[in-house]
Every structure is written in structure tokens, then in C-alpha cells.
Enzyme design. Structure first.
Site, PDB file in Angstrom:
ATOM      1  CG  ASN A  78       0.384  -2.366  -7.555  1.00 33.02           C
ATOM      2  OD1 ASN A  78       1.334  -2.886  -8.116  1.00 33.02           O
ATOM      3  ND2 ASN A  78       0.162  -1.066  -7.603  1.00 33.02           N
ATOM      4  CB  SER A  95      -7.500  -4.870   4.954  1.00 34.47           C
ATOM      5  OG  SER A  95      -7.508  -3.665   5.687  1.00 34.47           O
ATOM      6  CE1 TYR A 130      -4.687  -2.369   1.135  1.00 35.50           C
ATOM      7  CE2 TYR A 130      -6.025  -1.874   3.074  1.00 35.50           C
ATOM      8  CZ  TYR A 130      -5.015  -2.604   2.458  1.00 35.50           C
ATOM      9  OH  TYR A 130      -4.351  -3.580   3.166  1.00 35.50           O
ATOM     10  CE  LYS A 184      -5.259  -6.023   0.984  1.00 32.38           C
ATOM     11  NZ  LYS A 184      -4.248  -7.054   0.616  1.00 32.38           N
TER      12      LYS A 184
END
Length: 247
Positions: A84, A109, A146, A150
Site C-alpha cells: 500500500n 511522517s 511504517y 515513508k
């Protein structure tokens, strides 16, 4: 600007902050995998960002893309962030280049640099007198997978800028909350980004002239360990809020 702005992940929290402040400023084309629950301020495309054909169709005729879509969970597993967040972001960049889009504003982020918050630096770095100030020139130090995704999105942006002359602004978003920063949570106050400052920051990223940039997305907090000076210099960002107002 006459051409539409494509906003991926439009139904998420960042998307709603942007649209809450800028709904009437641009012609929007909104993309999200979930159908809208209300009356969206523009054409709405129900599609997943990993659907290359749908993304390419949504990209037709736009001049700017704000790319927010992806798995936003800090604890997201590798198979999800790979599909994703990394593959999906590559699809967006590639489609933008092929469609002749001028620029992509990529939602990065704080998790891309979260590992700078070491035990010997915290909690002092969250306080006004702290001596740690990240400015966007430092290398990524992700705090989770995560964050890795990023950091990969930032690097993909660098590639598409260098090899395809695509303007890219990567916004390392802090702690976005609508009404006030988290009370009694120093880290959250140091990285607070209000909804109206979020909308203003992305507005400047749409309008300003730049090549490839990494900026931090926080309000003008007294407590801060992210510098917003680069965002001021290259984007003309002038935040109005400060977490100290809620102490």
C-alpha cells in the site's frame, strides 16, 4: 489554477484537514478506496491506490497531486506497507510523470525519523530548551516499518525529481489533531499540527515554486524538535497555532 488537484486518501484525517480549509480554493478530484459518506467537494473516484489503471485514469488532466493514501498504522506489517505505501506510492509517481503532472506533494511522517528520539535525548528534546532540532537534511531513521515505507516514498520522490524533473515536496507530518494538542504529553505537544496549519501548509506546497524538498509539518510550537524554517523559506509557510496556548 485551472486544472484539478488530485487528492489520494481523501477520506482520511489529513485529507479532511486539507479539504476543511481548502475545499473552495481548488477544483478537486478525490480518490479513496472507501465511498464518500457526505457530499464531497469535487469528483470522487472510488479506487485503491494500488490499482494502476484507476490511478492513471484519475491522474488525467491534473496539474498537482497530493498523495496521502496508504496504510497509516504505525504498527502496520511489512506486507501491507510494501503493497500500500511503497508500491502504491511508486504507482502514483509513475502515473504522475506519464500524465505530465507538474508536482507531487507526498505525505511523509514523523515516523521516518522517529529513531532520533533516543533514551539519552528524551524527554528533554521535547522541551523548549532542548538542543535537538531536525531540519530535513538529516538521514531517515525510521522507528517502525511504517516509517521505513515513508522514507522509501521520500527516496522515490528524489528519484522521480532527478530523472523525470518532477517537482516533489515531502511533508513529514507531526501529530495532527483538530482542536488542541494532547494535554500532558510532551512529545505530542512538540510535534502538534493543527488542522488549519495543515491546510495552509499543503496550500503553500501546491502554490510555491521548488524542485525537491523535505519539510516538517508542525505548528509554530514553543516545544519543538522539528525545524519549520525550511518550510517557511521554500514554501512561505506561516503557521498560526502553537501548542503552548493550551498549557
Amino acid at each position: 489554477m485551472d486544472d484539478p488537484v488530485l487528492l489520494t486518501g481523501a477520506a482520511g484525517r489529513v485529507g479532511q484537514a486539507i479539504l476543511g480549509g481548502l475545499a473552495d480554493e481548488y477544483e478537486w478530484r478525490l480518490l479513496d478506496r472507501d465511498p464518500p459518506t457526505g457530499d464531497p467537494p469535487g469528483e470522487f473516484v472510488v479506487a485503491d491506490v494500488t490499482d494502476e489503471e484507476a490511478v492513471r485514469e484519475a491522474m488525467e488532466g491534473v496539474s498537482v497531486v497530493i498523495h496521502l493514501a496508504g496504510d497509516p498504522r504505525p504498527e502496520a506489517p511489512w506486507d501491507s506497507v510494501l503493497t500500500n505505501n511503497i508500491d502504491g506510492t511508486k504507482i502514483v509517481y509513475e502515473a504522475a510523470v506519464d500524465a505530465g503532472v507538474d508536482r507531487v506533494v507526498f505525505a511523509s511522517s514523523n515516523h521516518a525519523v522517529g529513531a532520533y528520539e533516543t533514551d539519552d535525548r528524551t524527554p528533554e528534546m521535547y522541551r523548549p530548551q532542548g538542543d535537538v532540532l531536525l531540519d530535513g537534511t538529516e538521514l531517515p531513521r525510521p522507528s517502525n516499518l511504517y516509517g521505513v515505507s515513508k522514507a522509501a516514498g521520500e527516496t522515490l520522490g528524489r528519484y522521480y525529481h532527478d530523472h523525470h524533473d518532477l517537482s516533489v515536496c515531502c511533508v513529514r507530518i507531526g501529530n495532527l489533531t483538530e482542536d488542541h494538542p494532547p494535554i500532558d504529553y510532551e512529545r505530542g505537544q512538540a510535534m502538534w499540527l493543527s488542522y488549519r496549519d495543515c491546510a495552509h501548509l499543503f496550500d503553500r506546497a501546491i502554490r510555491a515554486d521548488y524542485g525537491y524538498e523535505i519539510v516538517y509539518g508542525i505548528s509554530d510550537n514553543d516545544r519543538k524538535y522539528y525545524s519549520i524554517e525550511h518550510a517557511r523559506d521554500v514554501l512561505g509557510y506561516e503557521p498560526r497555532d502553537n501548542s503552548a496556548e493550551f498549557d
